[in-house]
Design a protein around this motif. Structure first.
Motif, PDB file in Angstrom:
ATOM      1  N   GLN A 142       0.831  -1.205   0.000  1.00 28.47           N
ATOM      2  CA  GLN A 142       0.000   0.000   0.000  1.00 28.47           C
ATOM      3  C   GLN A 142       0.864   1.253   0.000  1.00 28.47           C
ATOM      4  O   GLN A 142       0.593   2.209  -0.733  1.00 28.47           O
ATOM      5  CB  GLN A 142      -0.940   0.007   1.206  1.00 28.47           C
ATOM      6  CG  GLN A 142      -2.019  -1.030   1.138  1.00 28.47           C
ATOM      7  CD  GLN A 142      -2.777  -1.173   2.452  1.00 28.47           C
ATOM      8  OE1 GLN A 142      -2.459  -0.519   3.436  1.00 28.47           O
ATOM      9  NE2 GLN A 142      -3.780  -2.035   2.455  1.00 28.47           N
ATOM     10  N   LEU A 143       1.925   1.257   0.798  1.00 26.43           N
ATOM     11  CA  LEU A 143       2.825   2.393   0.849  1.00 26.43           C
ATOM     12  C   LEU A 143       3.493   2.610  -0.502  1.00 26.43           C
ATOM     13  O   LEU A 143       3.593   3.739  -0.985  1.00 26.43           O
ATOM     14  CB  LEU A 143       3.892   2.190   1.937  1.00 26.43           C
ATOM     15  CG  LEU A 143       4.991   3.257   2.004  1.00 26.43           C
ATOM     16  CD1 LEU A 143       4.393   4.617   2.372  1.00 26.43           C
ATOM     17  CD2 LEU A 143       6.068   2.857   2.982  1.00 26.43           C
ATOM     18  N   LEU A 144       3.951   1.534  -1.135  1.00 33.45           N
ATOM     19  CA  LEU A 144       4.606   1.653  -2.433  1.00 33.45           C
ATOM     20  C   LEU A 144       3.648   2.208  -3.487  1.00 33.45           C
ATOM     21  O   LEU A 144       4.057   3.006  -4.336  1.00 33.45           O
ATOM     22  CB  LEU A 144       5.180   0.304  -2.878  1.00 33.45           C
ATOM     23  CG  LEU A 144       6.371  -0.194  -2.054  1.00 33.45           C
ATOM     24  CD1 LEU A 144       6.764  -1.604  -2.494  1.00 33.45           C
ATOM     25  CD2 LEU A 144       7.553   0.759  -2.164  1.00 33.45           C
ATOM     26  N   CYS A 145       2.386   1.819  -3.421  1.00 34.98           N
ATOM     27  CA  CYS A 145       1.391   2.362  -4.362  1.00 34.98           C
ATOM     28  C   CYS A 145       1.224   3.869  -4.158  1.00 34.98           C
ATOM     29  O   CYS A 145       1.143   4.626  -5.127  1.00 34.98           O
ATOM     30  CB  CYS A 145       0.043   1.658  -4.196  1.00 34.98           C
ATOM     31  SG  CYS A 145       0.033  -0.009  -4.841  1.00 34.98           S
ATOM     32  N   VAL A 146       1.202   4.321  -2.919  1.00 37.68           N
ATOM     33  CA  VAL A 146       1.082   5.755  -2.632  1.00 37.68           C
ATOM     34  C   VAL A 146       2.318   6.486  -3.137  1.00 37.68           C
ATOM     35  O   VAL A 146       2.217   7.531  -3.789  1.00 37.68           O
ATOM     36  CB  VAL A 146       0.879   5.991  -1.115  1.00 37.68           C
ATOM     37  CG1 VAL A 146       1.032   7.460  -0.763  1.00 37.68           C
ATOM     38  CG2 VAL A 146      -0.472   5.463  -0.682  1.00 37.68           C
ATOM     39  N   LEU A 147       3.500   5.941  -2.846  1.00 37.72           N
ATOM     40  CA  LEU A 147       4.742   6.581  -3.278  1.00 37.72           C
ATOM     41  C   LEU A 147       4.844   6.623  -4.800  1.00 37.72           C
ATOM     42  O   LEU A 147       5.329   7.601  -5.366  1.00 37.72           O
ATOM     43  CB  LEU A 147       5.950   5.861  -2.682  1.00 37.72           C
ATOM     44  CG  LEU A 147       6.100   5.952  -1.161  1.00 37.72           C
ATOM     45  CD1 LEU A 147       7.262   5.095  -0.696  1.00 37.72           C
ATOM     46  CD2 LEU A 147       6.261   7.397  -0.721  1.00 37.72           C
ATOM     47  N   PRO A 188       7.390  11.677 -10.229  1.00 39.86           N
ATOM     48  CA  PRO A 188       7.206  12.439 -11.476  1.00 39.86           C
ATOM     49  C   PRO A 188       7.031  11.499 -12.656  1.00 39.86           C
ATOM     50  O   PRO A 188       7.534  10.382 -12.678  1.00 39.86           O
ATOM     51  CB  PRO A 188       8.504  13.240 -11.613  1.00 39.86           C
ATOM     52  CG  PRO A 188       9.214  13.132 -10.311  1.00 39.86           C
ATOM     53  CD  PRO A 188       8.668  11.939  -9.601  1.00 39.86           C
ATOM     54  N   ALA A 189       6.290  11.958 -13.653  1.00 41.66           N
ATOM     55  CA  ALA A 189       6.041  11.148 -14.850  1.00 41.66           C
ATOM     56  C   ALA A 189       7.360  10.741 -15.486  1.00 41.66           C
ATOM     57  O   ALA A 189       8.305  11.533 -15.544  1.00 41.66           O
ATOM     58  CB  ALA A 189       5.194  11.939 -15.835  1.00 41.66           C
ATOM     59  N   GLY A 190       7.446   9.529 -15.968  1.00 39.60           N
ATOM     60  CA  GLY A 190       8.636   9.027 -16.628  1.00 39.60           C
ATOM     61  C   GLY A 190       9.669   8.428 -15.691  1.00 39.60           C
ATOM     62  O   GLY A 190      10.685   7.897 -16.142  1.00 39.60           O
ATOM     63  N   THR A 191       9.465   8.483 -14.356  1.00 40.86           N
ATOM     64  CA  THR A 191      10.386   7.911 -13.390  1.00 40.86           C
ATOM     65  C   THR A 191      10.171   6.394 -13.367  1.00 40.86           C
ATOM     66  O   THR A 191       9.037   5.941 -13.244  1.00 40.86           O
ATOM     67  CB  THR A 191      10.155   8.476 -11.977  1.00 40.86           C
ATOM     68  OG1 THR A 191      10.243   9.888 -12.029  1.00 40.86           O
ATOM     69  CG2 THR A 191      11.155   7.924 -10.989  1.00 40.86           C
TER      70      THR A 191
END
Length: 165
Positions: A150-155, A160-163
């Motif tokens: 869940q934390l990884l989904c939030v992060l 930024p786009a393209g990361t």
């Protein structure tokens, strides 16, 4: 619930001479200072204490799962909110003890199961109160993994786009 009773032993285990913090601690504090008896730590009345292993999911939301070990103290009088081991109509149960409007309720801590209002036809014997549990932390890995995911989904949403990620 299957109840397997364990007798207390006189074996004392090493007790580290430091408190563990729920953060990062210096590895230089690893030394042994004293000895501890699990029986003395979990009960003021070791002679009235026994251990049972849990089978089933009725108290899952209290963090008690199959194969966890419960410390059961017969010398304690149950208070509302205590987890108890009891015999209800000939069957061992594990439940939260609730008193409300002069009635006793045995409440599982899992929404799959409903509460039981003890009535005059029930035979109830309270075997003891559960003041401590000994958790098998590996049984609880799935909870931590779910929180991490869940934390990884939030992060990931905040990147930024393209990361890559």
């Amino acid at each position: 619930m299957v109840v397997r009773k364990y007798t207390k032993g006189e074996l004392k285990r090493p007790l580290a001479g430091f408190w563990i913090h729920a953060a990062f601690e210096s590895p230089g504090t690893d030394y042994e200072e004293d000895r501890i008896s699990l029986d003395e730590y979990v009960s003021h009345h070791p002679e009235a204490t026994f251990y049972v292993r849990v089978t089933g999911d009725c108290m899952q939301y209290s963090g008690i799962e199959t194969n966890d070990l419960l410390v059961v103290d017969r010398s304690l009088t149950p208070l509302p909110g205590d987890i108890i081991v009891a015999v209800l109509n000939g069957q061992h149960i594990l439940a939260c003890y609730i008193e409300f409007m002069s009635k006793i309720y045995l409440m599982p801590d899992n929404p799959k199961y409903g509460p039981h209002a003890v009535n005059e036809f029930d035979q109830l014997t309270i075997e003891g109160v559960v003041p401590h549990t000994i958790l098998n932390q590996r049984n609880h890995n799935h909870v931590r993994i779910n929180r991490l995911q869940q934390l990884l989904c939030v992060l990931r949403k905040d990147l930024p786009a393209g990361t890559p990620g």
